[in-house]
Design an enzyme around this catalytic site. Structure first.
Site, PDB file in Angstrom:
ATOM      1  N   GLU A  78       0.829  -1.197   0.000  1.00  0.00           N
ATOM      2  CA  GLU A  78       0.000   0.000   0.000  1.00  0.00           C
ATOM      3  C   GLU A  78       0.870   1.256   0.000  1.00  0.00           C
ATOM      4  O   GLU A  78       1.974   1.268   0.532  1.00  0.00           O
ATOM      5  CB  GLU A  78      -0.889   0.029   1.240  1.00  0.00           C
ATOM      6  CG  GLU A  78      -1.801  -1.166   1.358  1.00  0.00           C
ATOM      7  CD  GLU A  78      -2.435  -1.286   2.728  1.00  0.00           C
ATOM      8  OE1 GLU A  78      -2.198  -0.395   3.574  1.00  0.00           O
ATOM      9  OE2 GLU A  78      -3.151  -2.264   2.968  1.00  0.00           O
ATOM     10  N   CYS A 123       5.842  -7.310   7.915  1.00  0.00           N
ATOM     11  CA  CYS A 123       6.866  -6.744   8.799  1.00  0.00           C
ATOM     12  C   CYS A 123       7.252  -7.768   9.850  1.00  0.00           C
ATOM     13  O   CYS A 123       6.412  -8.517  10.353  1.00  0.00           O
ATOM     14  CB  CYS A 123       6.324  -5.476   9.468  1.00  0.00           C
ATOM     15  SG  CYS A 123       7.541  -4.586  10.470  1.00  0.00           S
ATOM     16  N   CYS A 140       4.599  -5.375  15.974  1.00  0.00           N
ATOM     17  CA  CYS A 140       4.024  -4.456  16.962  1.00  0.00           C
ATOM     18  C   CYS A 140       2.543  -4.777  17.126  1.00  0.00           C
ATOM     19  O   CYS A 140       1.817  -4.936  16.139  1.00  0.00           O
ATOM     20  CB  CYS A 140       4.211  -3.005  16.512  1.00  0.00           C
ATOM     21  SG  CYS A 140       5.948  -2.511  16.406  1.00  0.00           S
ATOM     22  N   CYS A 183      -0.390  -2.652  15.400  1.00  0.00           N
ATOM     23  CA  CYS A 183      -0.214  -2.317  13.983  1.00  0.00           C
ATOM     24  C   CYS A 183      -0.832  -3.372  13.084  1.00  0.00           C
ATOM     25  O   CYS A 183      -0.609  -4.581  13.277  1.00  0.00           O
ATOM     26  CB  CYS A 183       1.285  -2.187  13.675  1.00  0.00           C
ATOM     27  SG  CYS A 183       1.680  -1.909  11.938  1.00  0.00           S
ATOM     28  N   GLY A 186       6.069  -2.264   6.668  1.00  0.00           N
ATOM     29  CA  GLY A 186       7.445  -2.706   6.819  1.00  0.00           C
ATOM     30  C   GLY A 186       8.289  -1.817   7.712  1.00  0.00           C
ATOM     31  O   GLY A 186       7.915  -0.698   8.065  1.00  0.00           O
ATOM     32  N   GLU A 187       9.441  -2.338   8.097  1.00  0.00           N
ATOM     33  CA  GLU A 187      10.463  -1.609   8.857  1.00  0.00           C
ATOM     34  C   GLU A 187      11.560  -1.197   7.880  1.00  0.00           C
ATOM     35  O   GLU A 187      12.357  -2.022   7.421  1.00  0.00           O
ATOM     36  CB  GLU A 187      11.024  -2.499   9.970  1.00  0.00           C
ATOM     37  CG  GLU A 187      12.338  -2.038  10.574  1.00  0.00           C
ATOM     38  CD  GLU A 187      12.329  -0.609  11.103  1.00  0.00           C
ATOM     39  OE1 GLU A 187      13.152   0.203  10.618  1.00  0.00           O
ATOM     40  OE2 GLU A 187      11.497  -0.296  11.975  1.00  0.00           O
ATOM     41  N   SER A 221      11.044   6.262   8.999  1.00  0.00           N
ATOM     42  CA  SER A 221      10.610   5.900  10.345  1.00  0.00           C
ATOM     43  C   SER A 221      11.118   4.510  10.707  1.00  0.00           C
ATOM     44  O   SER A 221      11.143   3.607   9.869  1.00  0.00           O
ATOM     45  CB  SER A 221       9.080   5.930  10.417  1.00  0.00           C
ATOM     46  OG  SER A 221       8.629   5.524  11.700  1.00  0.00           O
ATOM     47  N   HIS A 257       6.865   4.950  21.397  1.00  0.00           N
ATOM     48  CA  HIS A 257       5.607   4.384  21.896  1.00  0.00           C
ATOM     49  C   HIS A 257       5.587   4.012  23.376  1.00  0.00           C
ATOM     50  O   HIS A 257       4.548   3.563  23.872  1.00  0.00           O
ATOM     51  CB  HIS A 257       5.183   3.171  21.076  1.00  0.00           C
ATOM     52  CG  HIS A 257       4.999   3.462  19.614  1.00  0.00           C
ATOM     53  ND1 HIS A 257       4.328   4.576  19.150  1.00  0.00           N
ATOM     54  CD2 HIS A 257       5.412   2.779  18.506  1.00  0.00           C
ATOM     55  CE1 HIS A 257       4.328   4.562  17.839  1.00  0.00           C
ATOM     56  NE2 HIS A 257       4.982   3.505  17.414  1.00  0.00           N
ATOM     57  N   ASN A 315      -6.659   3.703  17.192  1.00  0.00           N
ATOM     58  CA  ASN A 315      -7.976   3.213  16.807  1.00  0.00           C
ATOM     59  C   ASN A 315      -7.857   1.710  16.595  1.00  0.00           C
ATOM     60  O   ASN A 315      -7.009   1.272  15.823  1.00  0.00           O
ATOM     61  CB  ASN A 315      -8.466   3.903  15.534  1.00  0.00           C
ATOM     62  CG  ASN A 315      -9.978   3.895  15.439  1.00  0.00           C
ATOM     63  OD1 ASN A 315     -10.660   3.385  16.313  1.00  0.00           O
ATOM     64  ND2 ASN A 315     -10.504   4.451  14.367  1.00  0.00           N
ATOM     65  N   CYS A 367      -1.671   1.848   7.652  1.00  0.00           N
ATOM     66  CA  CYS A 367      -0.848   0.985   6.812  1.00  0.00           C
ATOM     67  C   CYS A 367      -1.125  -0.478   7.122  1.00  0.00           C
ATOM     68  O   CYS A 367      -1.195  -0.892   8.266  1.00  0.00           O
ATOM     69  CB  CYS A 367       0.637   1.311   6.987  1.00  0.00           C
ATOM     70  SG  CYS A 367       1.320   0.946   8.602  1.00  0.00           S
TER      71      CYS A 367
END
Length: 372
Positions: free
Chosen positions: A91, A125, A129, A132, A170-171, A201, A226, A300, A345
């Site tokens: 995406e 990924c 997390c 996510c 992804g990272e 990021s 976070h 969310n 994402c």
């Protein structure tokens, strides 16, 4: 045989050099493809005759295809679903910012509407997390430099992209070589993006942060922190066990001393977990010796199975007040965009794979603040 993208710069340059063709023709190819992404390689003008058989046999104008483009009701967000040559989906999200719709430090944002592209660097990924959508997919594969750049080419058909942020699937620092090559292409002809308008990021891949400035000078670094301590980070970000908070902070101090650039801190607000006033003081003390901008991200839930809850508006505002008032840390509460098109994402791919309708997970997108 899988073809390479013409935006896989190293591969294309090596083929040309082996054939005695000057690499000065590569930007000509890229300019043509950017303007006519559906054209054929034989239609690219002004190349040496020896270039065409190489292009036809080993490369494609575009290895990926645009599967869908969903536009939000307000017209400010477009989510692109892109199918790769191997059949996997990634995406990219276009976010348009109108200076008449918001204020920046109490003033109207300068200039006319401009667009930021949120880009993916991997399919899935490894970081897992827990808050996510992409993290629920697991890791499938890295994107090539060309597949990363092709997202910008697809997006350029819908908007004039001014900023690029690697905050999609992804990272990025786990695909460091490809991300670096893609960014170098974006900064050159024909895209000509300023490095100051590109942000990468990371959850905190320490060894990559240590070489980030030397490899990508003037490119912005954002860190998905976070949590203000190691225990909470490990609870919501399993990968944090490999990147202890103490060592991560040492790496960020070394990076900032070398680069003299702000660091952008991403902080998702989870009710009762990391959003209390005591957490704000912990975070303020952790960051007060760095020059940072903290982006507080309203959470969310992802689908119906999430064990996390959204922080109250009161807690978010108190958190911001502590960081600003006590520690003088610039802190924003991130604007939400793309709510009606599964903007977060990984959410659209997850929805498709699970045969769900688009949900209410929102894109975390006050990214324009990073570039003003």
């Amino acid at each position: 045989m899988a073809f390479r993208s013409v935006f896989d710069a190293v591969a294309l340059r090596n083929e040309f050099e082996n054939a005695g063709i000057s690499s000065q023709f590569i930007p000509i190819i890229w300019k043509h493809v950017r303007q006519k992404p559906t054209s054929e390689l034989d239609e690219i003008p002004s190349l040496p005759a020896a270039a065409y058989p190489i292009l036809r046999s080993k490369f494609k104008v575009m290895t990926s295809s645009l599967t869908s483009a969903a536009k939000s009701k307000d017209g400010l967000t477009t989510k692109l679903l892109i199918r790769l040559q191997n059949g996997n989906l990634v995406e990219a999200v276009i976010m348009r910012y109108d200076p008449t719709l918001g204020k920046y430090d109490g003033k109207r944002r300068p200039g006319c509407q401009r667009s930021t592209l949120c880009i993916s660097s991997q399919v899935g990924c490894k970081m897992a997390c827990k808050f996510c959508a992409t993290g629920t997919m697991g890791f499938k594969n890295n994107l090539s430099p060309g597949e990363i750049v092709e997202q910008l080419v697809h997006a350029s058909r819908f908007a004039d992209i001014r900023n690029v942020v690697f905050m999609g699937m992804g990272e990025p620092l786990n695909n460091f070589i490809a991300v670096v090559e893609a960014i170098q292409i974006m900064m050159g002809s024909p895209f000509q993006l300023s490095p100051k308008r590109i942000t990468v990021s990371t959850v905190g891949i320490i060894h990559a942060i240590n070489k980030f400035h030397d490899t990508l000078p003037n490119v912005n670094l954002a860190v998905s922190l976070h949590a203000p301590d190691q225990d909470i980070r490990c609870q919501i970000m399993p990968s944090a066990r490999a990147f202890p908070l103490g060592r991560l902070m040492e790496a960020l101090h070394a990076y900032q001393e070398k680069s003299q650039r702000k660091i952008f801190i991403e902080y998702i607000m989870l009710d009762g977990i990391n959003d209390l006033e005591q957490h704000a003081h912990q975070l303020g003390k952790l960051l007060q010796t760095l020059e940072v901008v903290v982006n507080l991200i309203p959470f969310n839930p992802i689908g119906t199975s999430s064990s996390f809850r959204t922080s109250s508006e009161h807690n978010v505002k108190v958190f911001q007040k502590v960081l600003r008032g006590t520690y003088n840390i610039r802190t924003t509460i991130r604007q939400q965009m793309g709510e009606d098109i599964s903007g977060a994402c990984g959410q659209l791919v997850v929805n498709l794979s699970e045969q769900r309708s688009t949900g209410s997970v929102r894109l975390l997108a006050d990214i324009e603040d990073l570039h003003i």
